[in-house]
Design an enzyme around this catalytic site. Structure first.
Site: not given
Ligand code: ST9
Ligand code: FAD
Length: 623
Positions: A455, A468
């Site tokens: 996340e 942000r």
């Molecule tokens: C994962 C799952 O890891 C792990 C466990 C899952 C567990 C099971 C799931 C259960 C969930 C249950 C959910 C049920 C739902 C119920 C709901 C009930 C109501 N806030 O800054 P920009 C958006 S999954 C809001 O340019 P970059 C926004 O649209 C994998 N929106 O970003 C924005 O446009 P604008 C998780 C946000 O440089 C647009 O994105 N992976 C926020 O293009 C672009 O923004 C990650 O979390 C925010 N805080 O991309 C990835 N931020 O600006 C982590 C962005 O026009 N990486 N938006 O509004 C990041 O978060 C990166 O910063 C990035 C960068 C991808 C956003």
């Molecule tokens: P990377 O992005 O390669 O990061 C490696 C290291 O570099 C980290 O320490 C990170 O902080 C750092 N880093 C990377 N980019 C930057 C930056 N721009 N600035 C500073 N530091 C940076 N994803 C899904 O879509 N759905 C799921 O349900 C889901 N479940 C998961 C369950 C498990 C058990 C795991 C391990 C992962 C899961 N993920 C899921 C993926 C998870 O969200 C990613 O692992 C996570 O977002 C990090 O991405 P990455 O592993 O590729 O690490």
């Protein structure tokens, strides 16, 4: 005996004595839910968590799900499947759903309080059971067709997943390469390989709905580079009749092609998910629908992510809480060494709670656990306001902003503090025994590490907070919270008993604001238009995680002190013996945190101010 030790008393203290949640219950959107009903829900879920859900916690770790690579299927451990069924059959997930989806809306503060209990007992139960809540996202963003799908997701208890990550697109979601091709009948075919997808395969529900980010091909105005070019598709595991939800006997071309072997939360399947590969499974295309028929994938997906970030923070904190309570029980029983006051060689041996360093450790755990719980419920209280406004057809902009500000703190700060303290303090309290599987702590440590990673890693939370939630917000939310803290500092809270702590809080706030000001200065000095050096943006990057942790410390200290104020007021009246101990503990924890944690912020401020670019200029080969 259950591994899970809950703290319902402290949950109720926060809900009703500190954050006055009785004010939102029994009226408006929540009129069917009065305080007594809320308390009985908490009490029943607490019982269920400790007795039914916790039972398979260790067993499912030792005997995790079995993946069959030939069939691309997973067999879940029996005990865990039973716990999952118990939770789904109880239908408490309806507390998170709107009435039109068969829900009974409850305040977010109550929902996250129940979540703590389930997430403390057996976190993957809550994660697997999110299907109906994913249905809410599909409903909220969907066309009539999608709303129909959402109804089936709820009524038929289908599983669901969030599908973002790919081998080359982790933190950088916008690097995703999975593609979507529009078909003549208006459906889409998805092609690509996703990685690390939680709950993408199991045998506990008749269907699984994947919410997949993919890049549409050949569509004007969509499919561009980065996150903005991603659209969100609803991709089922099995085909079904849209009207009735009955499975139609077809298997869609979305197959789990690997299940990862992991350090912790082993019962939660982490899957490689392959879409539309003719050499996999039945070789059929992976058919899906474009959610809402709009190309707005990342914004739609962030509605899920916001909920999931709250979930992950709450999971971490719940684990630290049961870790601390297990450590406390152990420390009260374990006899080792003599009291420091009695140096005689044959002095009586005492329980380890007599040793100052153990007391320091226990109070560190207690104060962080209670601070973090307060942080979750405080954040959720802002979500209550957002819900109430939405129900009235309005928007509570301030509540939305403050909630947005607090989310990276709950997730980033909460998971970092919890994971570290579980290892350095909770496990440590057990001595060598903590390293054994005879106690739940080693599993807690393994299971909680993931919370700082998925996340959005801690680095991503820090950047989200600064760029942000503070800069882009023009400091509005942070100014509001700072003002509330200032108000508390200036008050007579604690009636003299918290005078020193309010002074420490004032200094802590000043230091945290100093760090923020420094980071602001660094970003301003990176603007070449003002003669700045663009490389100074690295200085910001060197400090955003520090800022995250510093703001977390200050907000947590403030929330603990608010609790202490309530506790002191209660202690000045008639209280039962057990309440007296409870309230004394609240005051002690707040004072300890203020005295032991806040002074460190001065050092953090000095480090932030002294940031230079040496580490960035160093040749990579020198590392
Ligand atoms: C994962 C799952 O890891 C792990 C466990 C899952 C567990 C099971 C799931 C259960 C969930 C249950 C959910 C049920 C739902 C119920 C709901 C009930 C109501 N806030 O800054 P920009 C958006 S999954 C809001 O340019 P970059 C926004 O649209 C994998 N929106 O970003 C924005 O446009 P604008 C998780 C946000 O440089 C647009 O994105 N992976 C926020 O293009 C672009 O923004 C990650 O979390 C925010 N805080 O991309 C990835 N931020 O600006 C982590 C962005 O026009 N990486 N938006 O509004 C990041 O978060 C990166 O910063 C990035 C960068 C991808 C956003
Ligand atoms: P990377 O992005 O390669 O990061 C490696 C290291 O570099 C980290 O320490 C990170 O902080 C750092 N880093 C990377 N980019 C930057 C930056 N721009 N600035 C500073 N530091 C940076 N994803 C899904 O879509 N759905 C799921 O349900 C889901 N479940 C998961 C369950 C498990 C058990 C795991 C391990 C992962 C899961 N993920 C899921 C993926 C998870 O969200 C990613 O692992 C996570 O977002 C990090 O991405 P990455 O592993 O590729 O690490």
């Amino acid at each position: 005996m259950s591994h899970y030790k809950s703290n319902l008393r402290d949950i109720e203290f926060n809900l009703f004595e500190v954050f006055g949640r009785d004010e939102v219950l029994g009226k408006g959107l929540f009129e069917d839910l009065d305080v007594d009903t809320a308390k009985s829900i908490l009490s029943e879920i607490d019982r269920m968590a400790r007795e039914d859900l916790a039972e398979s916690f260790a067993d499912a770790d030792r005997f995790p799900p079995v993946y069959d690579p030939e069939a691309c299927t997973v067999t879940m451990p029996e005990g865990f499947a039973k716990a999952y069924k118990t939770w789904m059959d109880s239908e408490w997930f309806r507390l998170q759903l709107p009435v039109e989806l068969g829900g009974q809306p409850a305040p977010a503060s109550l929902v996250w309080s129940t979540a703590e209990l389930v997430l403390g007992a057996n976190p993957p139960v809550w994660m697997y059971s999110a299907g109906p809540n994913f249905g809410y996202i599909v409903h909220r963003n969907g066309t009539d067709r999608d709303k129909q799908i959402a109804k089936h997701m709820v009524e038929r208890h289908w599983g669901a997943t969030m599908v973002l990550t790919e081998p080359d697109a982790g933190s950088d979601v916008g690097a995703g390469r999975t593609k979507a091709y529009l078909q003549e009948d208006g459906t889409w075919h998805i092609e690509g390989v996703k990685r690390f997808i939680t709950s993408a395969e199991h045998d506990m529900s008749e269907n699984i709905i994947h919410l997949v980010l993919a890049r549409p091909v050949g569509i004007e105005g969509a499919g561009g580079p980065g996150t903005k070019g991603l659209s969100l598709f609803v991709v089922p595991k099995y085909g079904f009749d849209l009207e009735t939800g009955e499975l139609d006997g077809t298997r869609n071309g979305a197959y789990v092609t690997n299940v990862e072997k992991k350090m912790g939360i082993k019962v939660s399947t982490t899957c490689e998910l392959t879409f539309g590969d003719s050499s996999v499974g039945n070789g059929q295309p992976a058919k899906g629908w474009l959610l809402g028929e709009v190309h707005d994938g990342i914004a739609q997906m962030f509605q899920v992510i916001e909920n999931a970030r709250m979930l992950v923070g709450t999971k971490a904190i719940a684990t630290l809480s049961t870790g601390y309570l297990n450590a406390l029980d152990y420390a009260k029983e374990r006899v080792q060494g003599a009291d420091m006051l009695d140096p005689a060689k044959d002095a009586p041996r005492v329980t380890i709670t007599h040793h100052p360093d153990v007391r320091r450790s226990l109070m560190t755990q207690k104060s962080f656990v209670e601070a973090l719980r307060s942080l979750v419920i405080y954040t959720a209280s802002w979500q209550d306001r957002v819900m109430q406004a939405e129900a009235a057809g309005e928007k509570d902009k301030l509540a939305e902003r403050v909630n947005d500000l607090l989310l990276p703190i709950v997730k980033g700060y909460g998971s970092e503090r919890s994971w570290v303290l579980l290892g350095t303090e909770s496990l440590q309290t057990f001595g060598g025994s903590g390293f054994l599987q005879d106690y739940p702590i080693e599993q807690y440590v393994r299971d909680a590490k993931i919370d700082t990673l998925y996340e959005g890693t801690t680095a991503i939370q820090g950047q989200d907070l600064f760029f942000r939630k503070i800069v882009r917000d023009q400091g509005q939310a942070i100014a509001h919270v700072a003002q509330e803290i200032q108000g508390f500092i200036a008050s007579e809270a604690g009636n003299g008993r918290l005078k020193l702590e309010r002074e420490l809080l004032a200094k802590g706030l000043e230091d945290a604001q100093g760090i923020l000001g420094t980071v602001f200065g660094q970003i301003m000095s990176a603007n070449p238009a003002d003669g700045g050096d663009p490389k100074n943006v690295y200085k910001v990057g060197l400090n955003t995680s520090r800022l995250l942790m510093a703001l977390g410390d200050v907000v947590c200290a403030w929330l603990l002190l608010r609790g202490a104020e309530v506790a002191l007021a209660a202690l000045s009246g008639d209280v039962s013996e057990s309440d007296k101990r409870f309230y004394e503990g609240k005051v002690a924890a707040a004072q300890f945190f203020a005295r032991q944690v806040l002074p460190k912020l001065s050092a953090e401020k000095a480090i932030a101010e002294a940031t230079d670019l040496d580490v960035m200029d160093l040749d990579e080969a020198a590392f």
